[in-house]
Design a protein around this motif. Structure first.
Motif, mmCIF file in Angstrom:
data_model
loop_
_atom_site.group_PDB
_atom_site.id
_atom_site.type_symbol
_atom_site.label_atom_id
_atom_site.label_comp_id
_atom_site.label_asym_id
_atom_site.label_seq_id
_atom_site.Cartn_x
_atom_site.Cartn_y
_atom_site.Cartn_z
ATOM 1 N N ILE A 1 8.642 11.273 -8.467
ATOM 2 C CA ILE A 1 9.776 10.267 -8.299
ATOM 3 C C ILE A 1 9.161 9.280 -8.499
ATOM 4 C CG2 ILE A 1 11.736 11.711 -8.178
ATOM 5 C CD1 ILE A 1 12.183 10.117 -5.745
ATOM 6 N N GLU A 2 9.805 7.980 -8.754
ATOM 7 C CA GLU A 2 8.848 6.806 -8.941
ATOM 8 C C GLU A 2 9.917 5.890 -7.980
ATOM 9 O OE1 GLU A 2 10.105 4.706 -12.703
ATOM 10 O OE2 GLU A 2 8.752 2.850 -11.372
ATOM 11 N N PHE A 3 8.905 5.279 -7.393
ATOM 12 C CA PHE A 3 9.909 4.197 -6.546
ATOM 13 C C PHE A 3 9.344 2.624 -6.699
ATOM 14 C CE2 PHE A 3 8.759 8.071 -4.295
ATOM 15 C CZ PHE A 3 9.649 8.022 -3.202
ATOM 16 N N VAL A 4 10.108 2.355 -7.057
ATOM 17 C CA VAL A 4 10.558 0.694 -7.046
ATOM 18 C C VAL A 4 9.784 -0.402 -6.361
ATOM 19 C CG1 VAL A 4 11.593 -1.325 -8.668
ATOM 20 C CG2 VAL A 4 11.772 1.540 -9.287
ATOM 21 N N LYS A 5 8.707 -1.224 -6.461
ATOM 22 C CA LYS A 5 8.537 -2.191 -5.267
ATOM 23 C C LYS A 5 9.380 -2.682 -4.752
ATOM 24 C CE LYS A 5 3.573 -3.186 -5.406
ATOM 25 N NZ LYS A 5 2.788 -3.647 -6.318
ATOM 26 N N SER A 6 9.301 -2.746 -3.378
ATOM 27 C CA SER A 6 11.255 -3.625 -2.679
ATOM 28 C C SER A 6 11.641 -3.954 -3.149
ATOM 29 C CB SER A 6 10.355 -5.404 -3.484
ATOM 30 O OG SER A 6 9.218 -5.340 -2.990
ATOM 31 N N ALA A 7 12.211 -2.826 -3.752
ATOM 32 C CA ALA A 7 13.962 -2.221 -4.433
ATOM 33 C C ALA A 7 14.343 -2.489 -3.321
ATOM 34 C CB ALA A 7 14.018 -0.961 -4.871
ATOM 35 N N SER A 8 15.831 -2.849 -2.718
ATOM 36 C CA SER A 8 15.841 -2.820 -1.291
ATOM 37 C C SER A 8 17.362 -1.380 -1.618
ATOM 38 C CB SER A 8 16.991 -3.777 -1.224
ATOM 39 O OG SER A 8 17.555 -4.885 -2.334
ATOM 40 N N ASP A 9 18.103 -1.334 -0.295
ATOM 41 C CA ASP A 9 19.546 -0.885 -0.064
ATOM 42 C C ASP A 9 20.461 -1.376 -1.377
ATOM 43 O OD1 ASP A 9 18.150 1.178 0.594
ATOM 44 O OD2 ASP A 9 18.607 1.219 2.789
ATOM 45 N N SER B 1 1.084 -1.115 0.007
ATOM 46 C CA SER B 1 -0.046 0.600 -0.125
ATOM 47 C C SER B 1 0.769 1.021 -0.459
ATOM 48 C CB SER B 1 -1.038 -0.170 1.393
ATOM 49 O OG SER B 1 -1.527 -1.380 1.453
ATOM 50 N N PHE B 2 1.974 1.141 0.597
ATOM 51 C CA PHE B 2 2.738 2.197 0.872
ATOM 52 C C PHE B 2 3.095 2.821 -0.727
ATOM 53 C CE2 PHE B 2 7.191 3.359 0.836
ATOM 54 C CZ PHE B 2 7.315 5.042 1.275
ATOM 55 N N TYR B 3 3.815 2.241 -1.517
ATOM 56 C CA TYR B 3 4.672 1.783 -2.614
ATOM 57 C C TYR B 3 2.930 2.390 -3.555
ATOM 58 C CZ TYR B 3 8.633 0.110 -1.662
ATOM 59 O OH TYR B 3 10.272 0.072 -1.070
ATOM 60 N N ASN B 4 2.043 2.069 -3.044
ATOM 61 C CA ASN B 4 1.271 2.339 -4.578
ATOM 62 C C ASN B 4 1.071 3.724 -4.186
ATOM 63 O OD1 ASN B 4 0.721 -0.042 -5.700
ATOM 64 N ND2 ASN B 4 -1.042 -0.971 -4.349
ATOM 65 N N LEU B 5 0.873 4.419 -2.681
ATOM 66 C CA LEU B 5 0.233 5.884 -2.140
ATOM 67 C C LEU B 5 1.760 6.181 -2.641
ATOM 68 C CD1 LEU B 5 -1.381 7.440 -0.757
ATOM 69 C CD2 LEU B 5 -0.183 7.087 1.027
ATOM 70 N N ILE B 6 2.987 6.134 -2.282
ATOM 71 C CA ILE B 6 3.850 7.065 -2.938
ATOM 72 C C ILE B 6 4.066 7.240 -4.445
ATOM 73 C CG2 ILE B 6 5.595 5.491 -2.371
ATOM 74 C CD1 ILE B 6 7.068 8.292 -0.830
ATOM 75 N N GLY C 1 8.955 9.138 4.325
ATOM 76 C CA GLY C 1 9.089 9.194 2.987
ATOM 77 C C GLY C 1 8.374 9.800 2.511
ATOM 78 N N ILE C 2 6.914 9.950 2.096
ATOM 79 C CA ILE C 2 5.988 10.491 2.233
ATOM 80 C C ILE C 2 6.004 12.525 2.200
ATOM 81 C CG2 ILE C 2 3.454 11.195 2.367
ATOM 82 C CD1 ILE C 2 2.868 8.226 2.383
ATOM 83 N N ILE C 3 6.592 12.261 3.589
ATOM 84 C CA ILE C 3 6.557 14.001 3.254
ATOM 85 C C ILE C 3 7.786 14.915 2.989
ATOM 86 C CG2 ILE C 3 7.143 15.364 5.219
ATOM 87 C CD1 ILE C 3 5.095 13.934 7.280
ATOM 88 N N SER C 4 8.873 13.521 2.406
ATOM 89 C CA SER C 4 10.134 13.783 1.674
ATOM 90 C C SER C 4 10.253 14.457 -0.047
ATOM 91 C CB SER C 4 11.463 13.251 2.141
ATOM 92 O OG SER C 4 11.588 13.007 3.658
ATOM 93 N N PHE C 5 9.036 13.788 -0.353
ATOM 94 C CA PHE C 5 8.934 14.006 -1.412
ATOM 95 C C PHE C 5 7.923 13.774 -2.324
ATOM 96 C CE2 PHE C 5 13.178 11.191 -0.873
ATOM 97 C CZ PHE C 5 13.629 12.205 -1.595
ATOM 98 N N SER C 6 6.679 14.582 -1.062
ATOM 99 C CA SER C 6 5.328 14.955 -1.919
ATOM 100 C C SER C 6 4.901 15.689 -1.357
ATOM 101 C CB SER C 6 4.593 13.399 -1.950
ATOM 102 O OG SER C 6 3.120 14.345 -2.095
ATOM 103 N N ASP C 7 4.139 17.173 -2.269
ATOM 104 C CA ASP C 7 3.584 17.608 -0.738
ATOM 105 C C ASP C 7 1.836 17.905 -1.417
ATOM 106 O OD1 ASP C 7 3.763 18.642 -3.246
ATOM 107 O OD2 ASP C 7 4.489 20.720 -3.562
ATOM 108 N N LEU C 8 1.674 16.449 -1.662
ATOM 109 C CA LEU C 8 0.544 15.713 -2.025
ATOM 110 C C LEU C 8 -0.299 17.036 -1.064
ATOM 111 C CD1 LEU C 8 -1.644 15.577 -4.564
ATOM 112 C CD2 LEU C 8 -2.161 13.799 -3.110
ATOM 113 N N PRO C 9 0.165 16.192 0.280
ATOM 114 C CA PRO C 9 -0.688 16.036 1.641
ATOM 115 C C PRO C 9 -0.661 17.863 2.106
ATOM 116 C CG PRO C 9 0.742 14.827 1.819
ATOM 117 C CD PRO C 9 0.827 14.981 0.668
ATOM 118 N N LEU C 10 -0.126 18.919 1.804
ATOM 119 C CA LEU C 10 -0.674 19.854 1.712
ATOM 120 C C LEU C 10 -1.520 20.724 0.606
ATOM 121 C CD1 LEU C 10 2.807 21.805 1.974
ATOM 122 C CD2 LEU C 10 1.193 21.610 4.179
ATOM 123 N N LYS C 11 -1.139 19.961 -0.408
ATOM 124 C CA LYS C 11 -2.600 20.411 -2.062
ATOM 125 C C LYS C 11 -4.072 20.429 -0.945
ATOM 126 C CE LYS C 11 0.924 20.638 -5.390
ATOM 127 N NZ LYS C 11 1.656 19.904 -5.740
#
Ligand code: UDP
Ligand code: MG
Length: 308
Positions: free
Chosen positions: A149-157, A138-143, A219-229
């Motif tokens: 930017i694209e977050f690839v599901k299950s990609a690790s460090d 759900s986190f990956y779908n949401l973000i 992660g969401i707050i660092s890479f999205s300002d949608l919540p503010l919008k």
């Protein structure tokens, strides 16, 4: 060609010997050109002594950075990347969940594909509970929906970067480092290989559900300002509705005179709007707090000592 391998360690005393031996055995063909950078992220066990031992036995290949306290894996990674000198820099966990044999694949791929700059491993099969997998998905779908930017599901460090990517990453000054986002944000061409997560050699995972939750929020707050919008948008809609309602009331009162009825409606409206206000102030607060952390300009980590 030099290969740097960055290994964040937090309470990993029981894994380090076997980790060192395994990586040496696996990378034996590259061994002359390898530097191992261990970061002791404020462990409360004997991790640092173990690292000292390993360093004393192999000063040629081993470097150790010792943090003054636990600053988190992201900070440890940054310290390791900054220290690294390799043309290729790999990141791997100390608990042997990530088999070093994949590092060879990554390096060979980068050697033969000059147009790629990074190879990241992702897990096709998650070896964890269904509930956790559900939340992670759900986190990956949401973000991905709300971030540019694209977050690839299950990609690790677990990945290998070329020098130019490392140089770009260490230039990013932010304190709240969400490395999954940072790896995508800097761009470059990434190749994904599948890997299978092994069981932890020893010790236990440091990620509780709560820690993961705040990590995701971060992660969401660092890479999205949608919540503010969303909050501004909801505010506008509510204003419009109340303007219309006000007009209706004024006209009604003018025509039919004043009536006392409508008390429950009033309470409901007050509760709803004040609730929404609190909620959106909370969102705003998260961003303000983030700005506060960033402007304090504190260092991301403090090094107590280092061996190299
Ligand atoms: N780690 C760290 N600092 C922390 C937490 C973890 O350096 O605050 C290191 C840890 O020693 C390990 C890696 O990060 O090498 C991954 O941690 P862990 O195995 O707990 O995570 P999981 O594999 O469960 O995702
Ligand atoms: Mg692990």
């Amino acid at each position: 060609m030099v290969i740097s391998i960055v290994i964040p360690c937090f309470n990993e005393e029981s894994n380090l010997d076997i980790f060192y031996n395994t990586i040496k055995k696996t990378m034996i063909n590259f061994w002359d050109n390898i530097e191992l950078i261990f970061i002791n992220d404020g462990s409360s066990d004997n991790t640092f002594h173990k690292l000292e031992q390993i360093y004393n036995e192999d000063k040629k290949h081993v470097r150790v950075i010792n943090f003054s306290r636990n600053f988190g894996k992201e900070a440890a990674l940054l310290a390791g990347l900054k220290k690294s000198v390799g043309d290729y820099v790999s990141i791997i966990d100390a608990d042997l969940q990530q088999n070093p044999k994949y590092l060879i694949k990554m390096i060979e791929f980068l050697e033969s594909n000059q147009d790629y700059d990074m190879v990241a491993a992702y897990q096709q099969m998650r070896k964890e509970g269904k509930v956790l997998t559900f939340f992670k998905n759900s986190f990956y779908n949401l973000i991905n929906r709300i971030s540019e930017i694209e977050f690839v599901k299950s990609a690790s460090d677990f990945r290998t970067l070329r020098r130019n990517v490392v140089d770009s990453i260490i230039k990013l000054p932010e304190r709240c480092r969400f490395s999954k986002g940072i790896f995508s944000w800097v761009g470059f061409k990434t190749y994904y290989i599948e890997y299978e997560v092994e069981d932890r050699n020893s010790g236990e995972s440091k990620w509780s559900f709560w820690k993961l939750f705040t990590y995701a929020l971060n992660g969401i707050i660092s890479f999205s300002d949608l919540p503010l919008k969303i909050s501004s948008f909801t505010g506008i809609i509510l204003c419009m509705i109340s303007l219309i309602y006000m007009t209706i009331i004024v006209i009604k009162t003018l025509i039919f005179g004043e009536a006392v009825a409508g008390f429950p409606t009033l309470i409901c409206v007050i509760l709803l709007t004040s609730g929404l206000q609190m909620f959106f102030m909370g969102i705003l607060g998260q961003y303000v707090a983030r700005t506060f952390t960033e402007t304090k300009n504190r260092p991301i980590y403090i090094v107590k000592s280092s061996l190299d």
